[in-house]
Write an enzyme that holds these catalytic residues in place. Structure first.
Site, short mmCIF file in Angstrom:
data_model
loop_
_atom_site.label_atom_id
_atom_site.label_comp_id
_atom_site.label_asym_id
_atom_site.label_seq_id
_atom_site.Cartn_x
_atom_site.Cartn_y
_atom_site.Cartn_z
N SER A 136 47.87 -30.98 25.51
CA SER A 136 47.43 -29.91 25.09
C SER A 136 48.54 -28.07 25.69
O SER A 136 48.52 -28.73 26.85
CB SER A 136 45.83 -29.23 24.79
OG SER A 136 46.06 -27.28 24.18
N TYR A 149 37.37 -27.07 27.27
CA TYR A 149 38.59 -27.75 26.37
C TYR A 149 39.72 -28.38 27.33
O TYR A 149 40.81 -28.43 27.69
CB TYR A 149 39.44 -27.17 25.15
CG TYR A 149 40.14 -27.40 24.48
CD1 TYR A 149 40.15 -28.87 24.07
CD2 TYR A 149 41.70 -26.83 24.38
CE1 TYR A 149 40.66 -29.80 23.35
CE2 TYR A 149 43.00 -28.21 23.62
CZ TYR A 149 42.11 -29.39 22.99
OH TYR A 149 43.37 -29.66 22.56
#
Length: 279
Positions: A136, A149
């Site tokens: 990501s 995250y």
């Protein structure tokens, strides 16, 4: 040889996993599509001669071993593993419980490690293969409400870079994919879990963050079907990239990270370079 490739995809029953699986099948690949609920995976993908649906909870090492065995029994080899399964624990670090942090790491870090560990003996024997892991932009830069995250994705980055050096002698490549915002199911209630409000100091900021994240679902600019096609393209390169930035927003983020790092290098260059032990 292109149409003889075998792809194994985690999290294939929803979100980006569906697009990746469909793109691989359309390219003529044989696909092992995995997920925790095989009925859901099969329903999402339909039937195809080159498709094998296998149960796999990435947090369970035994599932990974069984899934790899099923893939070999059916297709005889695995040319690419796509570590795609994901979830998202959102919230301020102080309000995220240790259990939530652990669950984020279990899915986003330990999970792909489990599957990769099960696949590597096959690829070493073949002396070929690709480990494609979906990271990501959160693996490049942290952000408010994203401590769990980003921690998992930063760890993925370090793991994959280290793994590359270890497996390259066996003809195995690793590819880290850094998507920006894509219109997947990551921000749906099934995939996103929020920390329980517990600290008054965060109330105002929390309200703003919750409005953003809940309102942004379905508004992301990236098209996951195009990203799936891009994975086919980069995977087919004679020398695939070690990293692929997916989306104009991802490119912009990477450029800003590089510029900031250069500024930090220059800011204290003299002091940083003066720390050697002098005999």
């Amino acid at each position: 040889m292109k149409n003889e490739k075998v792809w194994m995809i985690t999290g294939a029953g929803r979100g980006m996993g569906i697009d990746i699986t469909k793109a691989a099948l359309a390219a003529g690949f044989k696909v092992v599509a995995t997920g925790r609920n095989t009925d859901k995976v099969a329903k999402a993908l339909g039937k195809a001669d080159n498709l094998l649906v296998v149960k796999l909870d990435v947090t369970k090492p035994a599932d990974a071993v069984s899934a790899v065995k099923a893939a070999i029994d059916r297709f005889g080899r695995i040319d690419a593993l796509i570590n795609n399964a994901a979830n998202f624990y959102a919230g301020f670090f102080e309000e995220l419980t240790p259990e939530q942090m652990e669950q984020q790491l279990q899915t986003s870090l330990i999970g792909p490690m489990n599957v990769t560990r099960a696949v590597l003996p096959v690829m070493r024997k073949q002396r070929s293969g690709q480990i494609i892991t979906i990271s990501s932009t959160a693996g490049l830069v942290g952000f408010t409400f994203g401590a769990a995250y980003a921690a998992s994705k930063f760890a993925v980055e370090g793991w994959m870079q280290s793994l590359q050096a270890e497996v390259e002698p066996f003809g195995i490549d690793t590819i880290v994919v850094n998507p920006g915002f894509f219109r997947t199911e990551l921000l749906t209630e099934e995939s996103t879990n929020f920390a329980k409000p517990s600290i008054d100091d965060y109330n105002e900021s929390r309200t703003q963050q919750m409005q953003f994240w809940k309102g942004y679902n379905g508004q992301q600019s990236g098209d996951p079907a195009k990203l799936a096609q891009a994975l086919i393209t980069i995977s087919s390169q004679e020398k695939p990239p070690r990293r692929f930035l997916a989306g104009a927003d991802a490119v912009a983020t990477a450029e800003q990270v590089a510029a900031t790092l250069q500024e930090q290098v220059n800011a204290y260059r003299e002091l940083s370079s003066s720390l050697a032990y002098v005999q």
